[in-house]
Design a protein around this motif. Structure first.
Motif, PDB file in Angstrom:
ATOM      1  N   GLY A   1     -15.117  -6.103   8.939  1.00  0.00           N
ATOM      2  CA  GLY A   1     -14.709  -4.747   9.260  1.00  0.00           C
ATOM      3  C   GLY A   1     -13.980  -3.998   8.182  1.00  0.00           C
ATOM      4  N   ASP A   2     -14.094  -4.411   6.934  1.00  0.00           N
ATOM      5  CA  ASP A   2     -13.474  -3.623   5.877  1.00  0.00           C
ATOM      6  C   ASP A   2     -14.167  -3.977   4.574  1.00  0.00           C
ATOM      7  OD1 ASP A   2     -11.717  -1.927   4.490  1.00  0.00           O
ATOM      8  OD2 ASP A   2     -10.091  -2.485   5.827  1.00  0.00           O
ATOM      9  N   ASP A   3     -13.843  -3.240   3.522  1.00  0.00           N
ATOM     10  CA  ASP A   3     -14.422  -3.548   2.226  1.00  0.00           C
ATOM     11  C   ASP A   3     -13.331  -3.798   1.195  1.00  0.00           C
ATOM     12  OD1 ASP A   3     -13.861  -0.767   2.394  1.00  0.00           O
ATOM     13  OD2 ASP A   3     -15.984  -0.388   2.770  1.00  0.00           O
ATOM     14  N   ARG A   4     -12.118  -4.006   1.702  1.00  0.00           N
ATOM     15  CA  ARG A   4     -10.972  -4.442   0.902  1.00  0.00           C
ATOM     16  C   ARG A   4     -10.339  -5.616   1.631  1.00  0.00           C
ATOM     17  NH1 ARG A   4      -7.766   0.899   1.997  1.00  0.00           N
ATOM     18  NH2 ARG A   4      -8.117  -0.120   3.995  1.00  0.00           N
ATOM     19  N   PRO A   5      -9.596  -6.455   0.930  1.00  0.00           N
ATOM     20  CA  PRO A   5      -8.820  -7.471   1.655  1.00  0.00           C
ATOM     21  C   PRO A   5      -7.757  -6.815   2.529  1.00  0.00           C
ATOM     22  CG  PRO A   5      -9.005  -8.014  -0.687  1.00  0.00           C
ATOM     23  CD  PRO A   5      -9.488  -6.597  -0.522  1.00  0.00           C
ATOM     24  N   TYR A   6      -7.272  -7.563   3.502  1.00  0.00           N
ATOM     25  CA  TYR A   6      -6.097  -7.130   4.266  1.00  0.00           C
ATOM     26  C   TYR A   6      -5.404  -8.369   4.822  1.00  0.00           C
ATOM     27  CZ  TYR A   6      -9.315  -7.492   8.325  1.00  0.00           C
ATOM     28  OH  TYR A   6     -10.216  -7.918   9.274  1.00  0.00           O
ATOM     29  N   LEU A   7      -4.233  -8.166   5.406  1.00  0.00           N
ATOM     30  CA  LEU A   7      -3.477  -9.301   5.953  1.00  0.00           C
ATOM     31  C   LEU A   7      -3.704  -9.394   7.456  1.00  0.00           C
ATOM     32  CD1 LEU A   7      -0.094  -8.965   4.003  1.00  0.00           C
ATOM     33  CD2 LEU A   7      -2.089 -10.370   3.452  1.00  0.00           C
ATOM     34  N   HIS A   8      -3.894 -10.596   7.957  1.00  0.00           N
ATOM     35  CA  HIS A   8      -4.085 -10.776   9.391  1.00  0.00           C
ATOM     36  C   HIS A   8      -2.752 -10.681  10.128  1.00  0.00           C
ATOM     37  CE1 HIS A   8      -8.268 -11.767  10.087  1.00  0.00           C
ATOM     38  NE2 HIS A   8      -8.273 -12.397   8.936  1.00  0.00           N
ATOM     39  N   GLU A   9      -2.821 -10.129  11.324  1.00  0.00           N
ATOM     40  CA  GLU A   9      -1.683 -10.143  12.245  1.00  0.00           C
ATOM     41  C   GLU A   9      -1.872 -11.270  13.255  1.00  0.00           C
ATOM     42  OE1 GLU A   9      -1.703  -6.418  14.231  1.00  0.00           O
ATOM     43  OE2 GLU A   9      -0.569  -5.385  12.689  1.00  0.00           O
ATOM     44  N   VAL A  10      -0.761 -11.887  13.665  1.00  0.00           N
ATOM     45  CA  VAL A  10      -0.780 -12.803  14.796  1.00  0.00           C
ATOM     46  C   VAL A  10       0.300 -12.339  15.765  1.00  0.00           C
ATOM     47  CG1 VAL A  10      -0.299 -15.157  15.555  1.00  0.00           C
ATOM     48  CG2 VAL A  10      -1.713 -14.766  13.529  1.00  0.00           C
ATOM     49  N   ASP A  11      -0.074 -12.088  16.982  1.00  0.00           N
ATOM     50  CA  ASP A  11       0.865 -11.568  17.986  1.00  0.00           C
ATOM     51  C   ASP A  11       1.587 -10.327  17.468  1.00  0.00           C
ATOM     52  OD1 ASP A  11       0.134 -13.667  19.643  1.00  0.00           O
ATOM     53  OD2 ASP A  11       1.753 -14.959  18.918  1.00  0.00           O
ATOM     54  N   GLY A  12       0.842  -9.450  16.785  1.00  0.00           N
ATOM     55  CA  GLY A  12       1.416  -8.193  16.334  1.00  0.00           C
ATOM     56  C   GLY A  12       2.276  -8.287  15.089  1.00  0.00           C
ATOM     57  N   VAL A  13       2.377  -9.498  14.511  1.00  0.00           N
ATOM     58  CA  VAL A  13       3.198  -9.671  13.309  1.00  0.00           C
ATOM     59  C   VAL A  13       2.282  -9.959  12.120  1.00  0.00           C
ATOM     60  CG1 VAL A  13       5.028 -11.044  12.222  1.00  0.00           C
ATOM     61  CG2 VAL A  13       5.070 -10.598  14.711  1.00  0.00           C
ATOM     62  N   VAL A  14       2.502  -9.234  11.030  1.00  0.00           N
ATOM     63  CA  VAL A  14       1.687  -9.453   9.837  1.00  0.00           C
ATOM     64  C   VAL A  14       2.006 -10.829   9.254  1.00  0.00           C
ATOM     65  CG1 VAL A  14       1.210  -8.643   7.498  1.00  0.00           C
ATOM     66  CG2 VAL A  14       1.537  -6.997   9.354  1.00  0.00           C
ATOM     67  N   THR A  15       0.965 -11.586   8.929  1.00  0.00           N
ATOM     68  CA  THR A  15       1.126 -12.928   8.366  1.00  0.00           C
ATOM     69  C   THR A  15       0.722 -12.904   6.894  1.00  0.00           C
ATOM     70  OG1 THR A  15      -1.139 -13.667   8.715  1.00  0.00           O
ATOM     71  CG2 THR A  15       0.360 -13.815  10.602  1.00  0.00           C
ATOM     72  N   PRO A  16       0.967 -13.997   6.176  1.00  0.00           N
ATOM     73  CA  PRO A  16       0.516 -14.031   4.771  1.00  0.00           C
ATOM     74  C   PRO A  16      -0.974 -14.348   4.629  1.00  0.00           C
ATOM     75  CG  PRO A  16       2.082 -15.827   5.243  1.00  0.00           C
ATOM     76  CD  PRO A  16       1.766 -15.185   6.543  1.00  0.00           C
ATOM     77  N   LEU A  17      -1.686 -14.528   5.743  1.00  0.00           N
ATOM     78  CA  LEU A  17      -3.107 -14.900   5.666  1.00  0.00           C
ATOM     79  C   LEU A  17      -3.948 -13.697   5.228  1.00  0.00           C
ATOM     80  CD1 LEU A  17      -5.142 -17.277   6.290  1.00  0.00           C
ATOM     81  CD2 LEU A  17      -5.503 -16.150   8.495  1.00  0.00           C
ATOM     82  N   VAL A  18      -4.529 -13.793   4.049  1.00  0.00           N
ATOM     83  CA  VAL A  18      -5.345 -12.697   3.510  1.00  0.00           C
ATOM     84  C   VAL A  18      -6.775 -12.803   4.067  1.00  0.00           C
ATOM     85  CG1 VAL A  18      -6.315 -11.682   1.407  1.00  0.00           C
ATOM     86  CG2 VAL A  18      -4.010 -12.645   1.368  1.00  0.00           C
ATOM     87  N   GLU A  19      -7.297 -11.696   4.494  1.00  0.00           N
ATOM     88  CA  GLU A  19      -8.716 -11.638   4.890  1.00  0.00           C
ATOM     89  C   GLU A  19      -9.510 -10.991   3.758  1.00  0.00           C
ATOM     90  OE1 GLU A  19     -10.417 -12.838   7.456  1.00  0.00           O
ATOM     91  OE2 GLU A  19     -12.275 -11.976   6.641  1.00  0.00           O
ATOM     92  N   ILE A  20     -10.587 -11.631   3.367  1.00  0.00           N
ATOM     93  CA  ILE A  20     -11.524 -11.057   2.379  1.00  0.00           C
ATOM     94  C   ILE A  20     -12.836 -10.828   3.117  1.00  0.00           C
ATOM     95  CG2 ILE A  20     -12.684 -11.406   0.158  1.00  0.00           C
ATOM     96  CD1 ILE A  20     -10.468 -13.499  -0.482  1.00  0.00           C
ATOM     97  N   PRO A  21     -13.004  -9.656   3.702  1.00  0.00           N
ATOM     98  CA  PRO A  21     -14.144  -9.468   4.612  1.00  0.00           C
ATOM     99  C   PRO A  21     -15.490  -9.471   3.883  1.00  0.00           C
ATOM    100  CG  PRO A  21     -12.750  -7.491   4.546  1.00  0.00           C
ATOM    101  CD  PRO A  21     -12.186  -8.451   3.568  1.00  0.00           C
TER     102      PRO A  21
ATOM    103  N   CYS B   1     -12.532 -16.705  -4.211  1.00  0.00           N
ATOM    104  CA  CYS B   1     -11.799 -16.085  -3.099  1.00  0.00           C
ATOM    105  C   CYS B   1     -10.308 -16.430  -3.180  1.00  0.00           C
ATOM    106  CB  CYS B   1     -12.388 -16.560  -1.765  1.00  0.00           C
ATOM    107  SG  CYS B   1     -14.019 -15.861  -1.406  1.00  0.00           S
ATOM    108  N   ARG B   2     -10.018 -17.652  -3.583  1.00  0.00           N
ATOM    109  CA  ARG B   2      -8.618 -18.069  -3.715  1.00  0.00           C
ATOM    110  C   ARG B   2      -7.860 -17.165  -4.687  1.00  0.00           C
ATOM    111  NH1 ARG B   2      -6.840 -24.198  -4.548  1.00  0.00           N
ATOM    112  NH2 ARG B   2      -4.599 -23.891  -4.467  1.00  0.00           N
ATOM    113  N   GLU B   3      -8.488 -16.860  -5.819  1.00  0.00           N
ATOM    114  CA  GLU B   3      -7.836 -15.993  -6.799  1.00  0.00           C
ATOM    115  C   GLU B   3      -7.666 -14.570  -6.264  1.00  0.00           C
ATOM    116  OE1 GLU B   3      -9.459 -18.129 -10.895  1.00  0.00           O
ATOM    117  OE2 GLU B   3     -10.813 -16.836  -9.747  1.00  0.00           O
ATOM    118  N   VAL B   4      -8.661 -14.102  -5.536  1.00  0.00           N
ATOM    119  CA  VAL B   4      -8.545 -12.761  -4.939  1.00  0.00           C
ATOM    120  C   VAL B   4      -7.360 -12.730  -3.981  1.00  0.00           C
ATOM    121  CG1 VAL B   4      -9.620 -11.135  -3.335  1.00  0.00           C
ATOM    122  CG2 VAL B   4     -10.961 -12.112  -5.214  1.00  0.00           C
ATOM    123  N   ALA B   5      -7.280 -13.766  -3.149  1.00  0.00           N
ATOM    124  CA  ALA B   5      -6.191 -13.809  -2.165  1.00  0.00           C
ATOM    125  C   ALA B   5      -4.833 -13.848  -2.858  1.00  0.00           C
ATOM    126  CB  ALA B   5      -6.373 -15.022  -1.250  1.00  0.00           C
ATOM    127  N   GLU B   6      -4.742 -14.622  -3.936  1.00  0.00           N
ATOM    128  CA  GLU B   6      -3.459 -14.701  -4.664  1.00  0.00           C
ATOM    129  C   GLU B   6      -3.070 -13.344  -5.229  1.00  0.00           C
ATOM    130  OE1 GLU B   6      -4.116 -17.794  -7.510  1.00  0.00           O
ATOM    131  OE2 GLU B   6      -3.979 -19.393  -5.992  1.00  0.00           O
TER     132      GLU B   6
END
Lengths: 294, 294, 294, 294
Positions: free
Chosen positions: A165-185, A271-276
């Motif tokens: 659902g995007d063309d840029r990375p973003y951070l995932h939320e869990v229970d409404g809180v932003v986490t450090p988990l990067v999404e690379i869609p 992907c690891r480097e992108v996330a970093e």
């Protein structure tokens, strides 16, 4: 640290205009037919899957060597267990191995504890065979369970490449809180299954649709890259060695790489480097609203 | 007032040869998967829908600004509620917002009072969020209930763009009597779902058919315009931001617009404007006979 | 009388190299959805079918006039009843009207007496509206009942264009005896449904496959003609006004006609004329063996 | 004896760079519709199948004569029984006839004794009609039963061309022991069903997908050959006379042959000859691991 806005032209390391995280899903013969057992009575179908790690993967690795590009290989742990040498070679040649289920499970069909079990089992195999656990994850079959991101955060993953659902990375939320988990869609448009995969018994596509024109498939891919590059976005691929790593198709990948490398302003990264990079430089970007029942 | 016959070359305002009512369906994540609730367990599929109002719509608006063309955006009211800023921007930039169900209902499955309820609820949201009710309607999913045109007349709509059976506007009949409700028929040939939409789980197309060649899709669209223009007809589109508003596809829309604007004899208008012109100038044209049981 | 062998280059009248019996199926809104009644709750789908006799047929007739070519129009009698003027015009402009069921029945699903009833009813309508019964028949939906050829012989038909198994005419057998009923076989490759038809709700194609490239469709058709012409065969088409008679597609037919007329050695004829020539000049050719249970 | 490694450039007889074993499946009207009996009520569908041995096969043979290339024809024994002259001609003109079931059975659905019965019955017919039993086998419908290779070894076959999992020949294992049975794997990419076959009632493809562009199909095939040739592999085809042996399509085969023959370093051979060469020169190559349940 980038001085431009995240996901705009020039934001990427050393001022590169856009990012490309070339990625392959090394499914081999895993997937629905293995999960339901039918593959063990379909030797031809099994062999078609085995062609990926057995025959196609070495071609892909040679191609990447020639291009000087590192890539990410999302690989079900069953494949790592079954072709350990082939998978160790991926790591030795400078690429990233990451999770893709144990036997390409459909995560949205699994209870959270079943998902956790698949993740743990796979990490154990990654440690044993490849010497290190994975930090990245791509959900098999294109979607996941609402609890999956939480499980990934708890298991220490730094990124996922599972959404569309995007063309840029973003951070995932869990229970409404932003986490450090990067999404690379990723995107279906850059999944070679959507153009070139073809099997019978079981049938793929379900409607027995034709194999697309190789030339026009390449043309579509090039347009996707051109659009992503123009806007300074981050593009990843969902290519499969058993689909694109055949003798008659490898040239498509080669020409696609040549096109993307024709300027010098694309950052090729795992992907690891992108996330970093994204974690270090991007202010937490809240994903699009939604997901709650109305 | 036009001096030529309705729907023939030169009939349109200022003697334009043909009319183009560019139109987008901003479905977002509404549709069958939301109606049956399955989307709430498919985060990736939800995100793919959200991409429309979240990421693609702004690109479309920029493109239309550059081309100096106004368009119509048929938008389920759930999307208006969920992305109110994005939808207000559409109006502020000179375009028309119109009805497309609340959550992309299949009108032929709904009883007349259920349809009326969806229409009322949507009008309320249009008034609250956008400041004015809609005058136009496009049925979701390509067909409607035999009572739908009566309900639209009663609710004060001036036009619909729901049918597929002509290439000029016409007036709807209710109980054999011609009404002021103008129909601006669309065509599957100019629906980007029919060429470029692709999702898995749920699968679209149902048979998992390939994404069409972007170049050949544009070529088909151009031929449709050329034919319509030659005959002086009225052409509308069924484009979807989430399908065509991606970086790699926006260029198709740009080239399509450039082609259509290469002469100066096309009247670009919103559907509302087309309906107004037709109502003022065209003698009531009885639609083709039929519809009664034999 | 031809001096060359039937179905070889130069066999056709005046030594023409090959024969082309251009044919259109004017189904209108008949077919499965009318047979099961669902069309009466699908106004958009009805209108799409009505587009054929209502809007597309006149374009086809103009095109044929310009090219100076006569064609055969296989038309369900329900369409003849519903659009009598349009159908009379076909005859007045020098073309042939022939049978295609009453409401596009599937002949293999009907008992022999039901088939006979459909044929009689249709002949009555042809006589009443068009002034003469038909001599030709094309089975709707591409196949028929084992008893259908016998029924056609009994009803006085001189030809059928229903089969797919040859590229020359041949004579049908009934109970192992060759009859005077000429078969002019068509082919799926020259059915515009197979490339360009597209509807939703009901879906066609069933797997929601893409509309083919117009340009590549024309290219395929041209190759089929070129192959048929080189071998001196007889080619017929299964084109549908509602599919190919749209503004953006008419040009394909025009270019196809232009290609076929670029030499002067093609005999353009109605199916009736082809059947007459074949009956007069060809020794009875026994069709390929088979059909009996082994 | 070759001095280069098996399946690498130059390995083939007389130092040819790669091998091409052109092969056709002469299914005629056999297959699922004959196995379930429905074909006997579908005369049009029967005729479409009969077109293969009746009309298309002679064209293919003429084409191969002109090119000076021998090929293998995998033919259900029912076709041999029904068109004995046509099948004898194949042998007389220097080609190889090989097994393809009796009526195109799905081998994975049959018990071992049923498979053995089909094989024996077919051998009897091959001996009676063609004068000699077959040494080669291609499984109908693209897969087989785990016991099939054992049955083939016991029946004295020297090769199979049934699998899809490699691009070089290899030797089959039975119960973990390498046998002399050579596998010459085919690929869906070179099956003309996957691009050009099209029927209705029954529908193929299941989703009623379009016939592919002839030109782009040829382009794909050429790329497959180019890739195989560059790597010195062994390529076989799954072409069907009833699909590719039509007047408008024969030119594709002709151009494909012309392309492959444009250099002089391709070894064109029957599958039997490929198997003999591989047996004599290749060290037993163990197929990829797998097949056992984990």
């Amino acid at each position: 640290m980038s001085t431009t806005d995240p996901g705009t032209p020039g934001y990427w390391p050393a001022g590169h205009r856009s990012a490309v995280a070339l990625a392959f899903d090394v499914d081999g013969p895993t997937g629905d037919a293995m999960l339901n057992g039918s593959i063990w009575r379909k030797p031809s179908y099994f062999a078609l899957g085995a062609y990926g790690p057995h025959r196609a993967l070495p071609r892909i690795l040679d191609l990447l060597d020639e291009a000087g590009v590192s890539a990410t290989f999302f690989t079900p742990a069953w494949v790592v267990e079954t072709w350990p040498e082939a998978c160790r070679t991926v790591v030795e040649r400078g690429h990233e191995m990451a999770h893709h289920g144990y036997r390409h499970e459909r995560y949205w069909d699994l209870e959270p504890d079943q998902q956790a079990e698949v993740i743990e089992r796979s990490q154990r195999i990654f440690r044993d065979v490849l010497g290190a656990p994975a930090v990245g994850f791509r959900t098999p079959s294109g979607d996941w369970h609402p609890d999956t991101p939480r499980l990934l955060v708890e298991a220490g993953f730094t990124y996922s490449s599972s959404m569309r659902g995007d063309d840029r990375p973003y951070l995932h939320e869990v229970d409404g809180v932003v986490t450090p988990l990067v999404e690379i869609p990723g995107r279906w448009d850059l999944d070679d299954y959507a153009s070139l995969a073809y099997t019978r018994n079981p049938d793929y596509p379900a409607g027995q649709d034709r194999i697309a024109s190789y030339e026009l498939t390449l043309d579509n891919w090039i347009r996707e890259f051109d659009g992503s590059h123009a806007e300074g976005l981050c593009m990843t691929t969902l290519f499969h060695p058993k689909v694109s790593g055949k003798p008659g198709r490898l040239l498509l990948l080669e020409r696609f790489l040549t096109h993307m490398r024709s300027g010098d302003d694309v950052w090729f990264a795992t992907c690891r480097e992108v996330a970093e990079w994204w974690s270090r430089t991007a202010a937490p970007v809240v994903p699009q609203r939604g997901g709650q029942h109305v």
